[in-house]
Write an enzyme that holds these catalytic residues in place. Structure first.
Site, PDB file in Angstrom:
ATOM      1  N   TRP A 166       0.842  -1.215   0.000  1.00 45.62           N
ATOM      2  CA  TRP A 166       0.000   0.000   0.000  1.00 45.62           C
ATOM      3  C   TRP A 166       0.870   1.255   0.000  1.00 45.62           C
ATOM      4  O   TRP A 166       0.594   2.246  -0.660  1.00 45.62           O
ATOM      5  CB  TRP A 166      -0.894   0.037   1.258  1.00 45.62           C
ATOM      6  CG  TRP A 166      -2.264  -0.519   1.057  1.00 45.62           C
ATOM      7  CD1 TRP A 166      -2.711  -1.738   1.471  1.00 45.62           C
ATOM      8  CD2 TRP A 166      -3.391   0.121   0.401  1.00 45.62           C
ATOM      9  NE1 TRP A 166      -4.039  -1.890   1.112  1.00 45.62           N
ATOM     10  CE2 TRP A 166      -4.474  -0.768   0.464  1.00 45.62           C
ATOM     11  CE3 TRP A 166      -3.573   1.350  -0.223  1.00 45.62           C
ATOM     12  CZ2 TRP A 166      -5.727  -0.466  -0.072  1.00 45.62           C
ATOM     13  CZ3 TRP A 166      -4.818   1.656  -0.755  1.00 45.62           C
ATOM     14  CH2 TRP A 166      -5.876   0.752  -0.679  1.00 45.62           C
TER      15      TRP A 166
ATOM     16  N   TRP B 102     -17.186  22.653   1.945  1.00 43.75           N
ATOM     17  CA  TRP B 102     -16.729  22.273   3.289  1.00 43.75           C
ATOM     18  C   TRP B 102     -17.186  23.327   4.291  1.00 43.75           C
ATOM     19  O   TRP B 102     -17.240  24.515   3.964  1.00 43.75           O
ATOM     20  CB  TRP B 102     -15.205  22.162   3.325  1.00 43.75           C
ATOM     21  CG  TRP B 102     -14.635  21.177   2.346  1.00 43.75           C
ATOM     22  CD1 TRP B 102     -13.950  21.460   1.207  1.00 43.75           C
ATOM     23  CD2 TRP B 102     -14.698  19.740   2.416  1.00 43.75           C
ATOM     24  NE1 TRP B 102     -13.579  20.302   0.563  1.00 43.75           N
ATOM     25  CE2 TRP B 102     -14.023  19.219   1.276  1.00 43.75           C
ATOM     26  CE3 TRP B 102     -15.256  18.832   3.324  1.00 43.75           C
ATOM     27  CZ2 TRP B 102     -13.895  17.857   1.036  1.00 43.75           C
ATOM     28  CZ3 TRP B 102     -15.121  17.468   3.075  1.00 43.75           C
ATOM     29  CH2 TRP B 102     -14.458  16.997   1.941  1.00 43.75           C
TER      30      TRP B 102
ATOM     31  N   TRP C  60      -5.800  10.364   4.006  1.00 43.67           N
ATOM     32  CA  TRP C  60      -6.828  11.412   4.163  1.00 43.67           C
ATOM     33  C   TRP C  60      -7.774  11.427   2.975  1.00 43.67           C
ATOM     34  O   TRP C  60      -8.981  11.588   3.135  1.00 43.67           O
ATOM     35  CB  TRP C  60      -6.180  12.793   4.383  1.00 43.67           C
ATOM     36  CG  TRP C  60      -5.893  12.979   5.840  1.00 43.67           C
ATOM     37  CD1 TRP C  60      -4.743  12.649   6.499  1.00 43.67           C
ATOM     38  CD2 TRP C  60      -6.813  13.441   6.856  1.00 43.67           C
ATOM     39  NE1 TRP C  60      -4.887  12.887   7.847  1.00 43.67           N
ATOM     40  CE2 TRP C  60      -6.138  13.383   8.092  1.00 43.67           C
ATOM     41  CE3 TRP C  60      -8.130  13.900   6.840  1.00 43.67           C
ATOM     42  CZ2 TRP C  60      -6.749  13.768   9.299  1.00 43.67           C
ATOM     43  CZ3 TRP C  60      -8.738  14.289   8.037  1.00 43.67           C
ATOM     44  CH2 TRP C  60      -8.048  14.215   9.247  1.00 43.67           C
TER      45      TRP C  60
HETATM   46  C1  FAD Z   1      -5.654   9.380   7.582  1.00 45.27           C
HETATM   47  C2  FAD Z   1      -4.414   8.529   7.538  1.00 45.27           C
HETATM   48  C3  FAD Z   1      -3.152   9.137   7.603  1.00 45.27           C
HETATM   49  C4  FAD Z   1      -1.991   8.350   7.540  1.00 45.27           C
HETATM   50  N1  FAD Z   1      -0.758   8.973   7.590  1.00 45.27           N
HETATM   51  C5  FAD Z   1       0.369   8.221   7.496  1.00 45.27           C
HETATM   52  C6  FAD Z   1       1.661   8.841   7.516  1.00 45.27           C
HETATM   53  O1  FAD Z   1       1.802  10.072   7.566  1.00 45.27           O
HETATM   54  N2  FAD Z   1       2.754   8.027   7.469  1.00 45.27           N
HETATM   55  C7  FAD Z   1       2.649   6.656   7.376  1.00 45.27           C
HETATM   56  O2  FAD Z   1       3.669   5.969   7.336  1.00 45.27           O
HETATM   57  N3  FAD Z   1       1.449   6.064   7.319  1.00 45.27           N
HETATM   58  C8  FAD Z   1       0.308   6.791   7.399  1.00 45.27           C
HETATM   59  N4  FAD Z   1      -0.911   6.156   7.375  1.00 45.27           N
HETATM   60  C9  FAD Z   1      -0.966   4.696   7.170  1.00 45.27           C
HETATM   61  C10 FAD Z   1      -0.969   3.832   8.464  1.00 45.27           C
HETATM   62  O3  FAD Z   1      -1.916   4.326   9.367  1.00 45.27           O
HETATM   63  C11 FAD Z   1       0.389   3.788   9.145  1.00 45.27           C
HETATM   64  O4  FAD Z   1       1.389   3.479   8.205  1.00 45.27           O
HETATM   65  C12 FAD Z   1       0.433   2.715  10.245  1.00 45.27           C
HETATM   66  O5  FAD Z   1      -0.543   2.997  11.218  1.00 45.27           O
HETATM   67  C13 FAD Z   1       1.809   2.684  10.874  1.00 45.27           C
HETATM   68  O6  FAD Z   1       1.855   1.785  11.928  1.00 45.27           O
HETATM   69  P1  FAD Z   1       2.724   0.450  11.854  1.00 45.27           P
HETATM   70  O7  FAD Z   1       4.116   0.785  11.448  1.00 45.27           O
HETATM   71  O8  FAD Z   1       2.552  -0.272  13.135  1.00 45.27           O
HETATM   72  O9  FAD Z   1       2.007  -0.311  10.671  1.00 45.27           O
HETATM   73  P2  FAD Z   1       1.903  -1.871  10.286  1.00 45.27           P
HETATM   74  O10 FAD Z   1       0.468  -2.223  10.374  1.00 45.27           O
HETATM   75  O11 FAD Z   1       2.859  -2.696  11.026  1.00 45.27           O
HETATM   76  O12 FAD Z   1       2.274  -1.855   8.728  1.00 45.27           O
HETATM   77  C14 FAD Z   1       3.639  -1.916   8.270  1.00 45.27           C
HETATM   78  C15 FAD Z   1       3.962  -0.730   7.389  1.00 45.27           C
HETATM   79  O13 FAD Z   1       3.130  -0.728   6.235  1.00 45.27           O
HETATM   80  C16 FAD Z   1       2.851   0.614   5.847  1.00 45.27           C
HETATM   81  N5  FAD Z   1       1.411   0.858   5.934  1.00 45.27           N
HETATM   82  C17 FAD Z   1       0.533   0.317   6.790  1.00 45.27           C
HETATM   83  N6  FAD Z   1      -0.716   0.742   6.533  1.00 45.27           N
HETATM   84  C18 FAD Z   1      -0.618   1.602   5.505  1.00 45.27           C
HETATM   85  C19 FAD Z   1      -1.551   2.386   4.769  1.00 45.27           C
HETATM   86  N7  FAD Z   1      -2.860   2.353   5.046  1.00 45.27           N
HETATM   87  N8  FAD Z   1      -1.097   3.185   3.788  1.00 45.27           N
HETATM   88  C20 FAD Z   1       0.210   3.215   3.474  1.00 45.27           C
HETATM   89  N9  FAD Z   1       1.144   2.495   4.123  1.00 45.27           N
HETATM   90  C21 FAD Z   1       0.741   1.697   5.120  1.00 45.27           C
HETATM   91  C22 FAD Z   1       3.568   1.513   6.829  1.00 45.27           C
HETATM   92  O14 FAD Z   1       4.809   1.888   6.284  1.00 45.27           O
HETATM   93  C23 FAD Z   1       3.730   0.618   8.043  1.00 45.27           C
HETATM   94  O15 FAD Z   1       4.806   0.988   8.871  1.00 45.27           O
HETATM   95  C24 FAD Z   1      -2.095   6.933   7.424  1.00 45.27           C
HETATM   96  C25 FAD Z   1      -3.372   6.339   7.362  1.00 45.27           C
HETATM   97  C26 FAD Z   1      -4.511   7.122   7.427  1.00 45.27           C
HETATM   98  C27 FAD Z   1      -5.845   6.453   7.370  1.00 45.27           C
END
Ligand code: FAD
Length: 474
Positions: free
Chosen positions: A281, A310, A386
């Site tokens: 993703w 908005w 977002w």
């Molecule tokens: C509104 C919103 C804003 C977000 N802003 C960011 C941000 O600024 N930076 C960010 O890294 N992620 C962002 N995310 C995606 C996701 O929420 C985080 O990557 C995740 O919560 C990080 O926690 P983790 O490392 O434990 O993830 P894990 O669940 O362990 O996943 C492993 C890695 O996969 C990637 N990943 C996971 N979910 C997503 C996703 N939905 N989209 C893209 N990559 C993903 C991340 O790099 C993450 O570290 C956002 C999601 C939403 C809905």
């Protein structure tokens, strides 16, 4: 002696660093540089906790590079516009022949790099760039019609079809034969702490990042599918801050994950497959950023949503920014971010949907608020998240499918443990009542009244999207 320079950016590591490896292969003397711009940091709304994390990591990177015989120097520049000139001056002073870096795919970053190549070229300094943030260069994977992908599932299918395990060859950097005599210097990096989040949750350095990854893969990955949606369970990897600054590489994550799953992407352990999906993703959103530059220009992916009217209420915004909307699960998510610099993914979706649908506020304000507070702030993932939540983006939640924060709370924090952790005012409210704002049990607390009515605000959002559709179809 001919000299190479490694320009570190969002790749603050030795492991799986193609630019560093190439410089070491080609040159006997190698230097390293990090170029910081306070102005650019602020323009991109990067957070103060991420700045502190950056500095903590640069200090450790300097030590690791010194062990290879490479001095790391940090310099400041006014902005990305002035960077090529300042980089070239450094190269001239140090008699550099060749600059190496790993690509960043943001629009401003790509323009900065194009200008740097030209400026360096004008003074006969070579430059070479590499890919370390993705498996396939953004834009490389195309639909059958030769178009960029804008939907995740077919993108991922093509991503797997093209995959070759050779992509995961990771070279280790070798020590220089002769150490370069000059010392590195990070004294130019100034930092004024303005955040109150707990940086101790985020130990700096490659070994800390590797430890987090190892710990997750050994203890939590197998149950990731089941536990990833409960914010009170520490069931996700929390490696996002390390990926955001490149202290850990996505390739390393995929490789270590695949090793535990017989190199299978779609069969074997569901938890590991799901987790690798998430890394894909991340790559998907980098592709969106690359192939659709409008998302980097403050514009929505879905053009019709430009016509959405908005709302704007300073009072509601103030309540939201301080985690005082009167909706416990929303406030707990926001307070987690203010306290830890990080928010659980399920809550990022709940919070962003509440902001853009129930409050009907412009997603760009929420996007900025997150960037300003997250330690893992990453433009493409944050923008993608977002725009997904606000239904303005690619492959988004349909606009009429609006999360109900109360049922989300009941489903994913059924005992209210997460809420109680971040909203101590509610610690004595029984689990059955804690999800429901304004329940009688709240009367003895100083927790705020809800800022809106869920039912009415839901209908208002659906109407706003319908109106925008009509306006743009005329
Ligand atoms: C509104 C919103 C804003 C977000 N802003 C960011 C941000 O600024 N930076 C960010 O890294 N992620 C962002 N995310 C995606 C996701 O929420 C985080 O990557 C995740 O919560 C990080 O926690 P983790 O490392 O434990 O993830 P894990 O669940 O362990 O996943 C492993 C890695 O996969 C990637 N990943 C996971 N979910 C997503 C996703 N939905 N989209 C893209 N990559 C993903 C991340 O790099 C993450 O570290 C956002 C999601 C939403 C809905």
């Amino acid at each position: 002696m001919a000299k190479g320079l490694v320009w570190f950016r969002t790749d603050l590591r030795l492991d799986d660093n193609p630019a560093l490896n190439a410089a070491l292969r080609e040159y006997e003397a190698v230097l390293a540089i990090y170029v910081f711009s306070q102005h650019q940091w602020e323009v991109h709304n990067e957070s103060n906790i991420k700045h502190e994390f950056l500095i903590n990591n640069l200090i450790l990177l300097k030590d690791s590079l010194e062990r290879l015989g490479i001095p790391l120097t940090a310099i400041n520049t006014e902005s990305f516009k002035t960077l090529p000139k300042d980089l070239s001056s450094f190269c001239t002073d140090q008699k550099i022949d060749h600059v190496f870096w790993n690509n960043e795919f943001g629009l401003n970053e790509a323009n900065r790099d194009a200008a740097s190549i030209e400026t360096l070229n004008n003074i006969s300094i070579k430059s070479s760039s590499f890919n370390d943030q993705v498996i396939y260069e953004p834009g490389f994977l195309k639909t059958a019609q030769g178009k960029p992908f804008s939907v995740f599932t077919p993108f991922k299918r093509r991503w797997i079809e093209n995959f070759d395990t050779n992509f995961l060859d990771i070279a280790k950097p070798s020590k220089l034969k002769e150490s370069y005599s000059t010392q590195g210097d990070l004294s130019n990096l100034k930092f004024a702490k303005t955040h109150s989040a707990n940086i101790d949750l985020w130990p700096a350095g490659e070994s800390a990042a590797e430890e987090k990854l190892k710990n997750f893969l050994q203890l939590k990955a197998q149950s990731y599918s089941a536990s990833r949606n409960s914010p009170i369970i520490d069931g996700t990897s929390r490696i996002s801050p390390y990926l955001a600054l490149g202290i850990l590489s996505p390739k390393r994550c995929i490789l270590e994950g695949l090793k535990l799953n017989n190199f299978e992407f779609t069969s074997g352990n569901r938890g590991i497959c799901k987790w690798i999906d998430e890394i894909v993703w991340r790559e998907f959103y980098r592709n969106i950023m690359h192939s659709f530059p409008k998302v980097s220009k403050n514009r929505p992916f879905q053009d019709y949503t430009n016509s959405i009217k908005w709302r704007h209420s300073n009072e509601e915004l103030d309540a939201f920014y301080n985690g005082k909307t009167g909706f416990p699960i929303v406030d707990a998510g926001i307070r987690q971010m203010l306290k830890e610099g990080w928010m659980h993914n399920r809550l990022r979706m709940v919070v962003a949907m509440f902001f853009t649908k129930n409050m009907l506020h412009d997603w760009r304000l929420g996007e900025k608020f997150f960037m300003q507070h997250l330690i893992d702030g990453d433009f493409s993932s944050n923008n993608g998240g977002w725009q997904w939540s606000s239904s303005t983006g690619t492959d988004s939640a349909p606009y009429f499918r609006i999360f109900n924060p109360i049922s989300q709370s009941q489903n994913f924090d059924s005992e209210g443990e997460f809420i109680k952790k971040f909203i101590p005012e509610l610690k004595d409210v029984p689990a059955a009542q804690i999800h429901q704002p304004k329940d009688d049990f709240f009367s003895s607390t100083n927790y705020p009244e809800p800022i809106l009515d869920l039912k009415e605000s839901r209908l208002r959002a659906i109407q706003a999207f319908k109106d925008a559709r009509e306006v743009s179809s005329v």
